[in-house]
Structure formats: structure tokens, C-alpha cells
Design a protein around this motif. Structure first.
Motif: not given
Length: 509
Positions: A307-324
């Protein structure tokens, strides 16, 4: 789990299964171990040190129907079981037997990952037994899976009552063969197998001294546990890991639908998520993501924290891409880099998949759904009417959603267990979504709940590892201590009974 079935008939059944409205049919997978564990955790793979000499494979000529006296009930099939004699102290010392109940898959796969028996057998001088569930692995009636699952008549022998009767027959056979009548049996199971272990102790207390039921959601039937409990805990796991991750996932469903409505929307989604085949509907993507998130939460092993792996990647991408783009980064982090991502990965037509689908359509009916309140999933309440219609269209028979509670105990199950049950451990990790249907509080001095705040699905019965957290070590030690108490009491009773039998009778006055 299981081999992919080649026959056209099986593929036709599979495509019929996935073509129905799966929203009302979605019962998250049970199972003692994560199917992708080998790929994701090399440490687990390297710890699988069983040699060919440790486990010996046997076949028992099992009766097809234990509850009927029709001529066809006496048909037989070969049921596989495996025995490890390495640590056994022998029948003369009344050394115990640890019996693991296989569930919805081949038992040899369970034997690789379920280390509780092997890790603890030396201190008990215990015999280790793994028994395969009928209709799975190599324990197939009627000669083949195709024949066994061909129609309602052959599938009719595929249920939990027949399965635990099988286990009783095999265990009595083993005790007779080894002249081990005084060796106490401890039955162990995880997930569905944990339910079987607890039910076995209730139905066959003269055979099993006690049961360890790991992550067994025995309360998830007939409305005893809340329908939304499973997905509530999945949501809780993600939200506690990262509020922003939770919010992103929650917003992503409507974004998927928005893009899908565009003229070329499904092609856009297919490219963005690198799907192996072009999406035919947005539901396929959403179902895949649903399975991925529940899989990560259910098997949130402390050695890798998916869960931490999934969320870490989702949060890390927040500034460089959109929700999808963020959601896709979460997929890549969890599944690792691939040339494409199979949206049907969690629905492949293996023997185990199709067998379990039958069980959840006939008897093991757990009404699990989403609710809108405080959930990161879109609303999808369980609809029993639709569920029954879908199962009838698939198999031509009506599900029996009330049979489990009728046969094993219903809404008053806790009171029933308090009044007549004994020697059962219900172990649960509270981060496991299925713990919402588990027994989380001790019912009596001998029907005991052992829980851990950070545990996940069936973690306690998996192989011991050097870096296991202390809370997991403590949970296992607690279970071992309880089992030692059962066996000590049994041996004391055995000695007392033996002395009583040998004592000369008092002369009549």
C-alpha cells in the motif's frame, strides 16, 4: 493458481462469467498467500527450502458422496495429501499431528508458503500433513476438471461439507495407518481454509483436538457482518498511509468515466494505462484497479508494504502529471515495469478461478459491496437479487445464501460458540479487509481471538522470516502457547484415563 484450461467449453464458461454484470458478483479473492508473491518478494522465494525428501505425496481413495446411500455415492476419486515425517516423535509417544486444510487451489502451492507447521513442528515433535481440497489441484473427481465441472450433477458434490468430511476420512486413515490413535490432531487453515478448520472443529471434535483459523471471515454470511466492511478497511489502509493518495484514488473513478465518454476515450485510456488489449469498456480498467487496490491491502506484508508502494508512487507523480497519470504510476510501482498491463490479470480462467467461482455462486456467498460514505471506491452495493440471477444464468442452479449459517451457525454464532465450542484460535490482522468478517474478540477461555493491529491476511501462518516485526513474533508465540496448553491438557486426560482403565475394579459389597 492452477493450470490454464485449454478446452473450448471451459473458455466459453469463462467468457460467460466475465460477460455478466460483475459489479454485483464481485467477491474479493480469498487465499492464504498473494498469487504474485514469488515475483514480488525474492526473500520469500529463497526461503522455500523444502526438499523433495521432506514432503512425501500420497493418494487416498476418497468417497464421492459422504451423505448419501445412492449407488453413485460410492464412486471414488484419488485425493492428494502430503506428509512430512521429519520431526514426528512417533505414535508411541502420542506425538501430535499438524494438519493443514487446503482450500481453493493446489495443496503443493500452500506447502511452499505456509510455514507455521514446519517452523513449529520440531518443538512439538509433530507430524505435518497437508490435505488437498476436492475439485482442486490433483484431487479431481470424475477423472478431469472438464468432467467434474461439466454440469450441475457433477458440480453438486463440490461443497464445504463434503470437503471437511474428506478431511475427516483422510485423517482417520493416517492415524490408522501409523497406529497413532492417541496422537492429537491440530487442524490449521487460512482464509477459506481457516473457515474449514473452525467448522471442522465444530463438526468433528472427536477427530481434531483444536483448530487454528487464520483470517477466517466466518461472520461474512447472511448479513452478520456489514456488507461494506471489507472495502471500508481497504479505504482505511490507504487513507492512513496517505490522505492525498486516498483523495487521488477517490477522484480517479469519475475521471476515468469522463475520459471514456470522449469519442476516442477508450483508446486514450488504453494507451495511458498500456493495456495489453484495447479496452472495450471503462469497467474493465476500473475492475482491474479495484482488484489491485484490494490485493495490496489484503496482502500488505510488512516486508514490502505494497500500500505504501502504491501511494508513494501516486503522490510522487502529483507535480508532473494529472490524476490518471498518478494512478498509472501506482500501477507501475506495484506491478513493476511491463511492456503492457493485462486488465484481465485477476480473472484468468484457471481451474482454481472457475472452481472458486462455483463455490461463491452456490454456497460461500459473502455479500460484499461498496458504500458511498467514507470510501475511496464508487458506490456499488451488493444486490442479492442480481447476484442470484447471474449465478443461475452461469450454472443453472439457485445459490443458497443462508446454507452456511444454517449448517455451521447463524446470527447467534458467537453465543453458539460460547455455549458449546472449545479449542479454536481465530487469528486476524486488523489491516486485512477480511478481518471485518472475522472473530476479533475472545468468546471464552478456549475460543480465543488473537489479533494484531498491523497484520494482514494469513500472515501469522506464513513462513517465519529473520526480519519479522516483534508484534508478528508475539502473535505466533501466543498461538503456539495456546496449542501447547491444549496438548498438555489432552495428555494429562489420556494418562488419567489410562490409569482408570488399568485400575482393578472395586469388589462388590
Amino acid at each position: 493458481m492452477g493450470s490454464v484450461l485449454p478446452s473450448f467449453q471451459w473458455l466459453s464458461l469463462f467468457f460467460l462469467i466475465i460477460s455478466v454484470n460483475v459489479c454485483a458478483f464481485k467477491i474479493p479473492r480469498l487465499g492464504t498467500w498473494q498469487r504474485s508473491t514469488k515475483e514480488r518478494d525474492p526473500e520469500i522465494s529463497s526461503s522455500l527450502h523444502l526438499s523433495d525428501d521432506d514432503l512425501k505425496t500420497f493418494y487416498y481413495t476418497q468417497r464421492l458422496d459422504h451423505f448419501n446411500y445412492r449407488p453413485d455415492s460410492y464412486h471414488t476419486f484419488q485425493q492428494r495429501y502430503m506428509v512430512n515425517f521429519k520431526y514426528w516423535g512417533g505414535a508411541k509417544s502420542s506425538a501430535p499431528i499438524f494438519a493443514f486444510f487446503g482450500a481453493e487451489g493446489p495443496v503443493d502451492e500452500d506447502a511452499k508458503y505456509i510455514g507455521f507447521l514446519r517452523d513449529n513442528a520440531p518443538q512439538f515433535n509433530a507430524l505435518i500433513v497437508f490435505i488437498e481440497h476436492r475439485y482442486y489441484g490433483k484431487s479431481i473427481p470424475f477423472g478431469s476438471s472438464e468432467e467434474a465441472m461439466r454440469n450441475a450433477s457433477t458440480r453438486g458434490y463440490f461443497n464445504s461439507a463434503q470437503a471437511i468430511a474428506d478431511y475427516a476420512a483422510v485423517l482417520l486413515h493416517i492415524k490408522k495407518t501409523l497406529s497413532a490413535q492417541n496422537s492429537p490432531i491440530i487442524v490449521i487453515g487460512g482464509s477459506y481454509g481457516g473457515m474449514l478448520a473452525s467448522w471442522f472443529r465444530l463438526k468433528y471434535p472427536h477427530i481434531a483436538l483444536g483448530a487454528l483459523a487464520s483470517s477466517a471471515p466466518i461472520l461474512y454470511f447472511n448479513g452478520i457482518a456489514p456488507q461494506a466492511g471489507y472495502y471500508y478497511i481497504v479505504t482505511k489502509d490507504f487513507k492512513e498511509t496517505s490522505e492525498s493518495c486516498y483523495q487521488t484514488i477517490r477522484k480517479s473513478w469519475s475521471e476515468i468515466d469522463r475520459v471514456a465518454k470522449k469519442p476516442n476515450g477508450l483508446s486514450i485510456l488504453s494507451k495511458r494505462f498500456k493495456t495489453c488489449d484495447k479496452l472495450n469498456k471503462s469497467f474493465d480498467l476500473k475492475d482491474y484497479l479495484d482488484s489491485l487496490y484490494t490485493d495490496a491491502a489484503q496482502y500488505n506484508y510488512p516486508s514490502e508494504h505494497p500500500v505504501k508502494i502504491v501511494c508513494g508512487a501516486i503522490d510522487a507523480a502529483a507535480k508532473k502529471t494529472d490524476i490518471l497519470g498518478q494512478i498509472f504510476e501506482g500501477v507501475v510501482a506495484y506491478k513493476q515495469h511491463r511492456s503492457c498491463y493485462d486488465m484481465n490479470e485477476y480473472n484468468h480462467p484457471t481451474e482454481s478461478f472457475l472452481g472458486w467461482r462455483w463455490q461463491t455462486c452456490s454456497e460461500i456467498i459473502m455479500p460484499i459491496g461498496h458504500e458511498k460514505n467514507d470510501s475511496m471506491f464508487p458506490p456499488a452495493p451488493f444486490n442479492m437479487k442480481t447476484f442470484v440471477q447471474e449465478c443461475r444464468s452461469l450454472y443453472g442452479v439457485l445459490p443458497q445464501p443462508h446454507w452456511v449459517t444454517t449448517y455451521y451457525g447463524g446470527p447467534d454464532l458467537k453465543l453458539i460458540l460460547h455455549r458449546f465450542a472449545s479449542n479454536i484460535i481465530f487469528s486476524n490482522g486488523l489491516r486485512d479487509p477480511y478481518s471485518s468478517g472475522g472473530v476479533l474478540e475472545s468468546i471464552s477461555n478456549t475460543v480465543v481471538a488473537v489479533t494484531t493491529v498491523n497484520g494482514c491476511h494469513c500472515l501469522d501462518i506464513q513462513s517465519r522470516k529473520a526480519n519479522d516485526p516483534q508484534w508478528l513474533v508475539t502473535q505466533r508465540n501466543t498461538e503456539v502457547k495456546i496449542i501447547k496448553g491444549w496438548i498438555a491438557e489432552y495428555k494429562a486426560d489420556l494418562i488419567a484415563l489410562t490409569k482408570q482403565i488399568k485400575a482393578p475394579a472395586e469388589p462388590k459389597s
